[in-house]
Scaffold this motif. Structure first.
Motif, mmCIF file in Angstrom:
data_model
loop_
_atom_site.group_PDB
_atom_site.id
_atom_site.type_symbol
_atom_site.label_atom_id
_atom_site.label_comp_id
_atom_site.label_asym_id
_atom_site.label_seq_id
_atom_site.Cartn_x
_atom_site.Cartn_y
_atom_site.Cartn_z
ATOM 1 N N THR A 110 0.810 -1.226 0.000
ATOM 2 C CA THR A 110 0.000 0.000 0.000
ATOM 3 C C THR A 110 0.838 1.269 0.000
ATOM 4 O OG1 THR A 110 -0.246 -0.034 2.399
ATOM 5 C CG2 THR A 110 -1.995 -1.098 1.091
ATOM 6 N N GLY A 111 2.022 1.232 0.605
ATOM 7 C CA GLY A 111 2.896 2.396 0.626
ATOM 8 C C GLY A 111 3.404 2.775 -0.754
ATOM 9 N N ASP A 112 3.364 1.839 -1.684
ATOM 10 C CA ASP A 112 3.747 2.115 -3.059
ATOM 11 C C ASP A 112 2.523 2.365 -3.937
ATOM 12 O OD1 ASP A 112 6.539 1.695 -2.574
ATOM 13 O OD2 ASP A 112 6.143 -0.456 -2.559
ATOM 14 N N VAL A 113 1.436 1.671 -3.660
ATOM 15 C CA VAL A 113 0.233 1.759 -4.488
ATOM 16 C C VAL A 113 -0.524 3.074 -4.259
ATOM 17 C CG1 VAL A 113 -2.002 0.671 -4.970
ATOM 18 C CG2 VAL A 113 0.035 -0.742 -4.626
ATOM 19 N N GLY A 114 -0.707 3.473 -3.003
ATOM 20 C CA GLY A 114 -1.445 4.702 -2.705
ATOM 21 C C GLY A 114 -0.882 5.927 -3.417
ATOM 22 N N PRO A 115 0.431 6.167 -3.332
ATOM 23 C CA PRO A 115 0.991 7.310 -4.050
ATOM 24 C C PRO A 115 0.776 7.228 -5.566
ATOM 25 C CG PRO A 115 2.537 6.557 -2.380
ATOM 26 C CD PRO A 115 1.422 5.541 -2.438
ATOM 27 N N GLY A 116 0.763 6.014 -6.092
ATOM 28 C CA GLY A 116 0.508 5.851 -7.523
ATOM 29 C C GLY A 116 -0.873 6.340 -7.914
ATOM 30 N N TRP A 117 -1.875 6.021 -7.092
ATOM 31 C CA TRP A 117 -3.231 6.481 -7.413
ATOM 32 C C TRP A 117 -3.363 7.985 -7.219
ATOM 33 C CZ3 TRP A 117 -5.020 3.656 -10.745
ATOM 34 C CH2 TRP A 117 -4.965 2.263 -10.692
ATOM 35 N N GLU A 118 -2.668 8.548 -6.240
ATOM 36 C CA GLU A 118 -2.653 10.014 -6.088
ATOM 37 C C GLU A 118 -2.105 10.652 -7.373
ATOM 38 O OE1 GLU A 118 -3.561 12.000 -3.451
ATOM 39 O OE2 GLU A 118 -3.564 10.676 -1.694
ATOM 40 N N PHE A 149 5.943 11.702 -11.033
ATOM 41 C CA PHE A 149 5.734 10.670 -10.017
ATOM 42 C C PHE A 149 6.665 10.845 -8.822
ATOM 43 C CE2 PHE A 149 6.299 6.288 -8.333
ATOM 44 C CZ PHE A 149 5.002 6.113 -7.867
ATOM 45 N N ALA A 150 7.833 11.407 -9.043
ATOM 46 C CA ALA A 150 8.787 11.626 -7.948
ATOM 47 C C ALA A 150 8.236 12.584 -6.891
ATOM 48 C CB ALA A 150 10.111 12.157 -8.497
ATOM 49 N N ASP A 151 7.211 13.360 -7.227
ATOM 50 C CA ASP A 151 6.565 14.246 -6.249
ATOM 51 C C ASP A 151 5.609 13.483 -5.326
ATOM 52 O OD1 ASP A 151 7.916 16.419 -7.300
ATOM 53 O OD2 ASP A 151 6.252 17.036 -8.589
ATOM 54 N N TYR A 152 5.348 12.218 -5.622
ATOM 55 C CA TYR A 152 4.407 11.391 -4.863
ATOM 56 C C TYR A 152 5.108 10.274 -4.105
ATOM 57 C CZ TYR A 152 1.160 13.868 -7.813
ATOM 58 O OH TYR A 152 0.471 14.864 -8.427
ATOM 59 N N HIS A 153 6.074 9.683 -4.758
ATOM 60 C CA HIS A 153 6.744 8.516 -4.196
ATOM 61 C C HIS A 153 8.234 8.756 -4.207
ATOM 62 C CE1 HIS A 153 8.255 4.390 -3.946
ATOM 63 N NE2 HIS A 153 7.117 4.117 -3.328
ATOM 64 N N PRO A 154 8.890 8.647 -3.104
ATOM 65 C CA PRO A 154 8.512 7.992 -1.856
ATOM 66 C C PRO A 154 7.874 8.907 -0.802
ATOM 67 C CG PRO A 154 10.844 8.441 -1.812
ATOM 68 C CD PRO A 154 10.337 8.925 -3.152
ATOM 69 N N ALA A 155 7.671 10.204 -1.110
ATOM 70 C CA ALA A 155 7.197 11.156 -0.100
ATOM 71 C C ALA A 155 5.900 10.727 0.589
ATOM 72 C CB ALA A 155 7.014 12.538 -0.728
ATOM 73 N N GLN A 156 4.984 10.063 -0.129
ATOM 74 C CA GLN A 156 3.695 9.669 0.445
ATOM 75 C C GLN A 156 3.684 8.236 0.963
ATOM 76 O OE1 GLN A 156 0.544 10.362 -2.348
ATOM 77 N NE2 GLN A 156 0.943 12.545 -2.478
ATOM 78 N N ARG A 157 4.792 7.573 0.859
ATOM 79 C CA ARG A 157 4.836 6.156 1.199
ATOM 80 C C ARG A 157 4.366 5.869 2.625
ATOM 81 N NH1 ARG A 157 9.587 1.736 0.332
ATOM 82 N NH2 ARG A 157 8.045 0.131 -0.069
ATOM 83 N N ASP A 158 4.910 6.573 3.597
ATOM 84 C CA ASP A 158 4.530 6.321 4.994
ATOM 85 C C ASP A 158 3.045 6.562 5.227
ATOM 86 O OD1 ASP A 158 7.053 5.551 5.677
ATOM 87 O OD2 ASP A 158 7.569 7.433 6.682
ATOM 88 N N HIS A 159 2.485 7.559 4.549
ATOM 89 C CA HIS A 159 1.063 7.868 4.729
ATOM 90 C C HIS A 159 0.181 6.663 4.398
ATOM 91 C CE1 HIS A 159 -2.594 10.300 4.834
ATOM 92 N NE2 HIS A 159 -2.944 9.683 3.713
#
Length: 174
Positions: free
Chosen positions: A127-135, A155-165
């Motif tokens: 989910t830490g990788d999938v969620g940022p992808g959908w964002e 995509f670099a603006d989303y992952h890994p920055a949103q991973r923990d969320h």
């Protein structure tokens, strides 16, 4: 949009009828019929990818922008124009990803309330990788609807920055 740099996540993990689910809501300044077209018309779907085949058959081959060389089967489970689209995507490894999209008129009366859901039972550790992808993809949809350049979304603006969320262990600790 587009903004540069890390983006704030807008979704969450919820306990839904199909178990742990990624859920992202967006209010889009366009009527449901227009949003629907960007979800189903092969010419307008380019913010996400491309598909081949006839949707009336119940399935198509869908290739995502980030993996055009690896199309997968997309089974259309529910198609209620212009309010609900449920599909199951089969990834190249054979795993099924159930996606649920609902569209409704926004409470303000202008635009559309889009709710995206993806049950994640069986691949909670991803989910830490999938969620940022959908964002990322939903921001591309928003930009496409407004006539913007979807390639400006990085995509670099989303992952890994949103991973923990989007990591279940992180949410359990909060």
């Amino acid at each position: 949009m587009p903004e540069t740099g890390p983006r704030e996540p807008t979704g969450t993990l919820v306990d839904g009828p199909e178990g742990l689910t990624i859920q992202i809501q967006r209010t889009l300044g366009h009527p449901p019929e227009d949003v629907w077209a960007y979800l189903t018309d092969p010419e307008l779907l380019r913010w996400y990818g491309t598909y081949t085949g006839d949707p009336a058959s119940g399935s198509v081959q869908l290739a995502m922008v980030e993996a055009p060389e690896a199309p997968g089967k997309c089974v259309i489970e529910v198609c209620e124009r212009p309010s609900r689209l449920d599909v199951t995507l089969t990834d190249p490894e054979g795993a099924d990803w159930r996606l649920r999209l609902s569209l409704d008129h926004a409470e303000s009366g202008a635009g559309t309330e889009l709710v995206f859901r993806q049950p994640v039972a069986g691949f909670e550790t991803m989910t830490g990788d999938v969620g940022p992808g959908w964002e990322y993809y939903l921001d591309r949809l928003t930009l496409a609807l407004g006539g913007g350049d979807v390639e400006a979304v990085d995509f670099a603006d989303y992952h890994p920055a949103q991973r923990d969320h989007y990591t279940p262990e992180t949410l359990a600790g909060s």
